[in-house]
Design an enzyme around this catalytic site. Structure first.
Site, PDB file in Angstrom:
ATOM      1  N   GLU A   1      10.168  -4.084  -2.335  1.00 50.57           N
ATOM      2  CA  GLU A   1      10.342  -5.358  -1.636  1.00 50.57           C
ATOM      3  C   GLU A   1      11.335  -6.308  -2.342  1.00 50.57           C
ATOM      4  O   GLU A   1      11.030  -6.670  -3.564  1.00 50.57           O
ATOM      5  CB  GLU A   1       9.354  -6.156  -1.385  1.00 50.57           C
ATOM      6  CG  GLU A   1       8.459  -5.516  -0.084  1.00 50.57           C
ATOM      7  CD  GLU A   1       6.942  -6.039  -0.038  1.00 50.57           C
ATOM      8  OE1 GLU A   1       6.537  -6.762  -1.039  1.00 50.57           O
ATOM      9  OE2 GLU A   1       6.322  -5.543   1.193  1.00 50.57           O
TER      10      GLU A   1
ATOM     11  N   THR B   1      -1.505 -12.909   7.820  1.00 48.61           N
ATOM     12  CA  THR B   1      -2.441 -11.976   8.530  1.00 48.61           C
ATOM     13  C   THR B   1      -2.232 -12.630  10.038  1.00 48.61           C
ATOM     14  O   THR B   1      -2.898 -12.267  10.791  1.00 48.61           O
ATOM     15  CB  THR B   1      -4.016 -12.078   8.063  1.00 48.61           C
ATOM     16  OG1 THR B   1      -4.199 -13.642   7.726  1.00 48.61           O
ATOM     17  CG2 THR B   1      -4.161 -11.566   6.726  1.00 48.61           C
TER      18      THR B   1
ATOM     19  N   ASN C   1       6.804 -11.851   0.603  1.00 50.26           N
ATOM     20  CA  ASN C   1       5.361 -12.209   0.370  1.00 50.26           C
ATOM     21  C   ASN C   1       5.036 -13.367   0.509  1.00 50.26           C
ATOM     22  O   ASN C   1       3.751 -13.402   0.561  1.00 50.26           O
ATOM     23  CB  ASN C   1       4.753 -11.370  -1.125  1.00 50.26           C
ATOM     24  CG  ASN C   1       4.772  -9.857  -1.009  1.00 50.26           C
ATOM     25  OD1 ASN C   1       4.208  -9.334  -0.644  1.00 50.26           O
ATOM     26  ND2 ASN C   1       6.114  -9.343  -1.568  1.00 50.26           N
TER      27      ASN C   1
ATOM     28  N   THR D   1       0.899  -1.274  -0.212  1.00 48.47           N
ATOM     29  CA  THR D   1       0.148  -0.116   0.042  1.00 48.47           C
ATOM     30  C   THR D   1       0.944   1.362  -0.085  1.00 48.47           C
ATOM     31  O   THR D   1       1.739   1.414   0.667  1.00 48.47           O
ATOM     32  CB  THR D   1      -0.788  -0.188   1.244  1.00 48.47           C
ATOM     33  OG1 THR D   1      -1.925  -1.220   1.155  1.00 48.47           O
ATOM     34  CG2 THR D   1      -1.564   1.425   1.278  1.00 48.47           C
TER      35      THR D   1
END
Lengths: 247, 208
Positions: free
Chosen positions: A92, A247, A242, A1
């Protein structure tokens, strides 16, 4: 984001802020890509409190175009571009900062679509990580953009009168040290690339890919439109980050 | 995770800056992500007097709650009379339904009240969130930490840098840029503009 907050002590009319911000964002934050994924949360806010504006001086307004407004717009665009570039530099796992310049005589959107297509090509980004001067992957990315533009199934973006013309397309790498550009393809014809020189150019952290879509061979003729887009390479580390992000 | 800035990135982190008058920045630790036990994850930017504001937002159809809420606030106030922006990192408050919208509004209302504004007014604080998608915010932790960020407000370079750091997620360094300038019609006046941003992955902005 992507999140961004920009604050200034210049006084600006509230009704003018959006246009000023949008103009700067178009050539900064909306001209970067790390992985091609548009977030659910991207937001950039511009706040102007007028605290430094002397009393009696009117707030900047887009309704009254002025030298002051133009000067502020320039400062804001430079600042947002610098911020946007920092985001790419922190991509990243990224090891390369890549500037993509696409020049076109057709229209700006033709240049921008080609630039976006190059910037989001996963296979090209892997080649850049591998320090491979793989102009074939650049052409491939430009080529399917042209195909989409011609497609009757996608009339909404079929705005370009002239598609990309392969035998007018040239591709170069511009080294970060200011030395002569490394020509990879000239008007559709591949150059005999010096692989040692190519490797040298790709050793730099910064790289510029220059694409001319309407190269007539006349070096004195400047293209009418240029889109500049910033991206980075893809590395193993991107997958690690990634794959681990939970979560 | 260790958030020490890699050697190769340290050149991008400013050691000083020129910051706009009347703005204050601060941060605090809420522990939005349970794994974050020490880094600030609440950022607050406040103006001493009301400011004009605008924002561009993602065109992604699944807009996160703070996007929807901030856009509503800007429309309600017609971009005028704002006082603050409050941000949490570690949780995006995205795809969190009605509760997500309530939580985003709650962050704004808490900030407004700290600045002396009544909850009955149109909101004066914009809200942003970043982090994982699909989890509800630990709103109690965040609401408890906002007053701490308010108490930490200041105008020095360190305040701005620490606030820029507080919005980071997988970023390896805070991204802060500032500059001073003048305008042609009154060159004797010095203005400043400062911005900070975050982003390292899920980056292909298409904002309007």
């Amino acid at each position: 984001t992507l999140l961004g907050i920009v604050c200034t002590d210049v006084a600006i009319e509230p009704a003018s802020l959006h246009e000023i911000l949008t103009k700067s964002v178009g050539t900064s934050f909306n001209s970067i890509s790390i992985d091609g994924d548009t977030s659910t949360n991207d937001t950039v806010a511009l706040l102007a409190n007028g605290a430094a504006t002397p009393s009696g001086v009117k707030p900047l307004s887009v309704a009254q175009q002025s030298e002051d407004l133009a000067a502020f717009q320039t400062v804001l665009t430079e600042l947002t571009q610098e911020l946007a570039q920092l985001v790419v530099r922190d991509g990243e796992g990224a090891t390369k900062f890549v500037t993509i310049k696409v020049q076109s005589d057709t229209d700006y959107m033709t240049a921008k679509r080609a630039a976006v297509s190059i910037a989001t090509s996963a296979i090209l980004k892997c080649a850049l990580y591998g320090k491979d001067a793989n102009w074939g992957r650049i052409l491939c990315a430009i080529g399917y953009t042209a195909g989409i533009m011609d497609s009757p199934e996608t009339p909404a973006i079929a705005t370009s009168q002239t598609p990309v013309i392969p035998n007018q397309t040239s591709v170069s790498f511009v080294p970060a040290d200011g030395s002569a550009e490394l020509k990879l393809l000239i008007r559709g014809e591949p150059e005999q690339v010096d692989e040692v020189r190519a490797k040298e150019v790709l050793e730099f952290e910064d790289l510029e890919i220059l694409v001319k879509l309407n190269d007539t061979g006349d070096a004195s003729k400047k293209s009418k439109y240029e889109s500049v887009f910033w991206t980075c390479d893809f590395s193993h580390e991107y997958v690690t980050i990634n794959g681990d992000y939970r979560t | 995770a260790d958030r020490s800035i890699p050697q190769s990135k340290q050149k991008y982190v400013p050691t000083s800056g020129s910051y706009p008058k009347g703005f204050l920045a601060g941060s605090s630790h809420a522990g939005v992500k349970a794994s974050n036990t020490k880094y600030d994850d609440i950022a607050l930017v406040v103006s001493e007097k009301p400011y004009a504001a605008s924002a561009v937002f993602t065109r992604n159809l699944f807009k996160a709650a703070p996007v929807t809420v901030s856009k509503k606030f800007l429309d309600a106030r017609k971009s005028d009379g704002f006082r603050a922006v409050v941000v949490n990192s570690g949780n995006a408050n995205a795809v969190t339904g009605k509760v997500g919208l309530e939580n985003a509004e709650s962050m704004s209302r808490t900030t407004d009240e700290l600045l002396g504004h009544s909850a009955s007014e149109d909101a004066r604080s914009l809200v942003m969130s970043t982090g994982v998608i699909g989890q509800r915010l630990p709103i109690d932790k965040i609401i408890s930490a906002i007053p701490k960020a308010h108490a930490a407000l200041g105008s020095t370079h360190d305040h701005w840098l620490q606030t820029a750091q507080a919005i980071c997620t997988t970023d390896t360094f805070p991204k802060l840029v500032s500059r001073s300038f003048s305008l042609p019609s009154h060159p004797e006046t010095t203005y400043s503009v400062a911005g900070f941003t975050k982003g390292a992955g899920m980056i292909h902005p298409n904002m309007a």
